[in-house]
Design an enzyme around this catalytic site. Structure first.
Site: not given
Ligand code: MOS
Length: 757
Positions: A250, A642, A645, A718
């Site tokens: 993350f 995509i 998917p 993201e």
């Molecule tokens: Mo993401 S916050 O660019 O790992």
């Protein structure tokens, strides 16, 4: 409208493709960084400062050193030299916490490392770390939540170099705001949030003479190499970083942290491999978090809802020495059409560990503020919030004055509205009910950057009909292994189960960080180029090597399609599989290298590349017990074409669930007494779990953006988080009449609701 349809060809592009690395993970065969073991391996456990501001007065290691199995307690006086590192533009030497560990005796945040205990087992090392006695000269820590900007110049140093605090400006926003018919003038706050990947951070460091090898769960192995080479005074060729699997990150694993240098220095001092794995508590202290943000947003509009002025003044908190800037203005200058705009930022230093990017850094807290303000404006104008966005759709990127590469934001809103049933909305607060619950509906837009990092790759075609693709990027769990196999399969006709994908090693061709949702977009042209070059190499073999059935042909006479080499004149059915050709010429393999340039450092970009999307949210409100739940979310994403998917929808659903946590739960709390993050464990730091997950519907528009790469694929890691919290707070207002501008929404906030039945 285009939808995802599986093509009749054998290409897996656009096909729902289960992870090729899935079986390794579920069977336990996948080797994560701290799974590796080596003869003589020692275990290091850092000793943490238990104050957040002051000075290390005395370190008493005598008791710890006497414990059986303890090899050393290493601290500033005996760990050896650790040099500083600097930024090496464009893409290396990046670190949010720049100070080498143990560089001085000043304590600037709770949990800062003051020593590392090294022993034969983890348990002994932990006991020894606990037995180290430290005394401190203490000052009161500053973890004040009210952010006021530091007195910084208008151009400041950041983790990524010098930046102007005046981020974007056009027209005369103050004047236009003053004379606007309708105004919103509010401050929005997002709290510190902590990344909680299941895999803890850690390092295994191994020295062999002047060669340093690191096993680390890194989102950016080449950057890590460049920082370590500097910190240990080595040519970068002498440092190898290996990251085979990452248990998510993350953003917390993008840049190096101090435990890594501690492990390297300890291994050097003791002449043995050293493994340091952080505790969950340390994950809250010393490996980054999303900083607290405070954003003052002013909107001025006409009575009809046309924006005339937009001002965003935002602040983030950061550590005492670092340069982190949370780019809350990322999406502001281009998202809506507005003639007068200013985005300006500042920072506030606190006795906390360095912030770092966390999923959707900048845009996620930024869009919480600006999309919340748009929703408030719609309510004040009594117009539909979807309509307000339609009224302010820009024709070009007004921040940069360039066209969009591919933007279908309004279509996202239209499709989302249809799927959600938005036309049935009654805008009156508390007016919609079902099964004894009050319903609240809200929406938000979403946006995220697109483009490419520089990337290289190599592709091999082998005599058993298999292929191999290699690149020094990483798969942080998002599906990079699978995407690379899909790309090679598309180009070569080799089925997915015969493609070996090799990632996560600095001995491979340099690849991008697993960050910014940019890996897929970056890898497409590099892998295609490598595959094309492997095919050229194959055709050269076909025309030049003895044993080839095409010895009398020139390369231009030949073609390659779906894994077969053939004479154009005769057609594919008369050709041979490439494996036959390689075997008949006694070749094990042919190889091709590929490369593509980055787009992010372009001085004068010709087009504005971003992904777009929206969320339609339904909450339920049960006033008798003050219970708010996110019930249903419809998300539409304009993320280019995509490629997978299945993994794509998975990314968006995961992000929406994370957005529920952002809106309702996530919040790192710093103790004002000692500056410690006090909810530093998975029991007290609340995140949304399965039981919190709403019904989710995800749609991709699937318009290829060929400015990004030939397939038109953008990233989707993201964007799914962007806007979710703003849609939830809007839905919460619709249900309860309570406008929450500081996240997370707390039960106490909702007790003021006048909607009680
Ligand atoms: Mo993401 S916050 O660019 O790992």
């Amino acid at each position: 409208m285009p939808t995802i349809t599986e093509t009749a060809t054998t290409s897996p592009i656009g096909r729902q493709t289960p992870r090729i690395d899935g079986p390794f993970k579920v069977s336990g065969a996948a080797m994560y960084a701290s799974d590796f073991n080596f003869p003589g391996l020692l275990y290091g456990v850092p000793v943490e400062a238990t104050i957040a501001n002051g000075k290390l007065h005395k370190l008493d290691t005598s008791e710890a050193e006497k414990m059986p199995g303890v090899r050393a307690i290493l601290h500033r006086a005996n760990i050896g030299k650790i040099f500083r590192s600097v930024l090496q533009p464009p893409n290396s030497g990046i670190a949010d916490e720049r100070r080498p560990p143990l560089a001085d005796d000043i304590i600037r945040y709770y949990g800062q490392y003051i020593a590392v205990a090294v022993a034969d087992t983890f348990e002994i090392a932990k006991a020894a770390a606990d037995a180290v006695r430290a005394t401190f000269t203490k000052d009161k820590p500053n973890v004040n939540l009210d952010l006021q900007p530091e007195n910084e110049p208008e151009t400041v140093e950041t983790t990524h170099g010098r930046l102007k605090r005046l981020q974007s400006e056009r027209g005369d926003p103050d004047k236009a705001f003053a004379s606007a018919q309708v105004k919103i003038d509010q401050t929005y706050v997002t709290p510190a949030e902590t990344h909680n990947p299941i895999e803890l951070q850690g390092t295994i460091a191994i020295w062999d003479g002047q060669m340093l090898t690191i096993y680390e769960e890194s989102q950016g192995i080449f950057n890590l190499r460049s920082v370590l080479a500097q910190m240990f005074g080595l040519p970068k060729e002498n440092v190898r970083v290996i990251t085979k699997f990452v248990g998510s990150g993350f953003g917390s694993k993008l840049w190096p942290w101090t435990h890594c240098a501690l492990a390297c220095a300890a291994a050097r001092q003791l002449g043995k491999p050293v493994k340091v794995v952080l505790s969950r508590r340390m994950m809250f202290q010393s490996v980054g978090h999303r900083p607290r943000t405070q954003q003052h947003v002013r909107l001025g509009a006409t009575n009809e809802g046309k924006l005339e002025s937009l001002m965003q003044d935002y602040l983030n908190d950061l550590d005492i020495l670092g340069g982190y800037h949370e780019n809350c203005g990322e999406a502001t200058s281009y998202f809506y059409s507005v003639p007068n705009l200013r985005v300006h930022w500042g920072r506030t230093r606190r006795n906390i560990g360095s912030p770092t990017p966390m999923r959707g850094p900048g845009a996620v807290p930024g869009l919480f503020a600006t999309e919340s303000a748009m929703n408030e404006l719609a309510d004040q104008l009594k117009i539909d919030p979807v309509r307000l966005r339609e009224l302010n759709e820009p024709k070009i990127d007004e921040g940069k004055g360039i066209p969009f590469s591919s933007r279908h934001y309004l279509e996202c809103l239209q499709l989302g509205g249809e799927r959600f049933g938005w036309a049935n909305r009654n805008p009156e607060v508390g007016s919609m009910k079902r099964d004894g619950l009050i319903l609240g509906w809200g929406i938000s837009g979403a946006a995220w950057i697109s483009g490419r990092f520089p990337a290289q790759a190599s592709v091999e075609l082998r005599d058993d009909g298999s292929a191999r693709v290699a690149c020094g990027t990483q798969d942080i769990g998002t599906g990079t292994y699978t995407i690379l196999a899909q790309l090679v399969s598309d180009k070569t006709g080799v089925p997915l189960n015969k493609i070996e994908v090799v990632l996560g090693d600095t001995s491979l061709p340099p690849g991008p960080i697993s960050g910014g949702s940019l890996v897929t977009g970056s890898m497409v042209p590099a892998v295609f180029d490598a595959a094309d070059n492997a095919i050229i190499s194959l055709l050269t073999v076909a025309t030049t090597e003895s044993g080839s059935p095409f010895g009398n042909r020139t390369r231009d006479d030949l073609a390659f399609e779906s894994g077969r080499v053939f004479a154009k004149a005769d057609g594919p059915t008369k050709g041979v599989p490439f494996s036959d050709l390689l075997r008949s010429t006694n070749m094990r393999l042919v190889t091709g290298s590929g490369k593509s340039e980055g787009t992010l450092d372009e001085k004068k970009p010709k087009v504005s590349m971003h992904s777009y999307g929206c969320h339609f949210v339904e909450v339920t409100w049960q006033p008798a017990i003050a219970r708010l739940r996110v019930n249903r979310v419809v998300t539409v994403i304009d993320g280019g074409r995509i490629i997978n998917p299945l993994a794509g929808r998975n990314q968006i659903e995961g992000a929406v669930v994370m957005g529920v946590g952002m809106a309702l739960l996530e919040h790192t709390i710093y103790d004002p007494q000692n500056g410690a993050p006090i909810n530093s464990n998975l029991a007290d730091y609340l995140m949304s779990v399965n039981a919190d997950a709403p019904l989710m519907e995800v749609h991709f528009l699937n318009y290829p953006d060929t400015d990004v790469n030939p397939l038109g694929a953008r990233g989707i890691g993201e964007i799914g988080l962007a806007g979710v919290a703003a849609a939830i707070t809007a839905a919460t207002y619709h249900a309860t009449g309570v406008r929450v501008r500081e996240l997370p929404i707390r039960i106490e906030d909702l007790l003021t609701s006048s909607i009680l039945t």
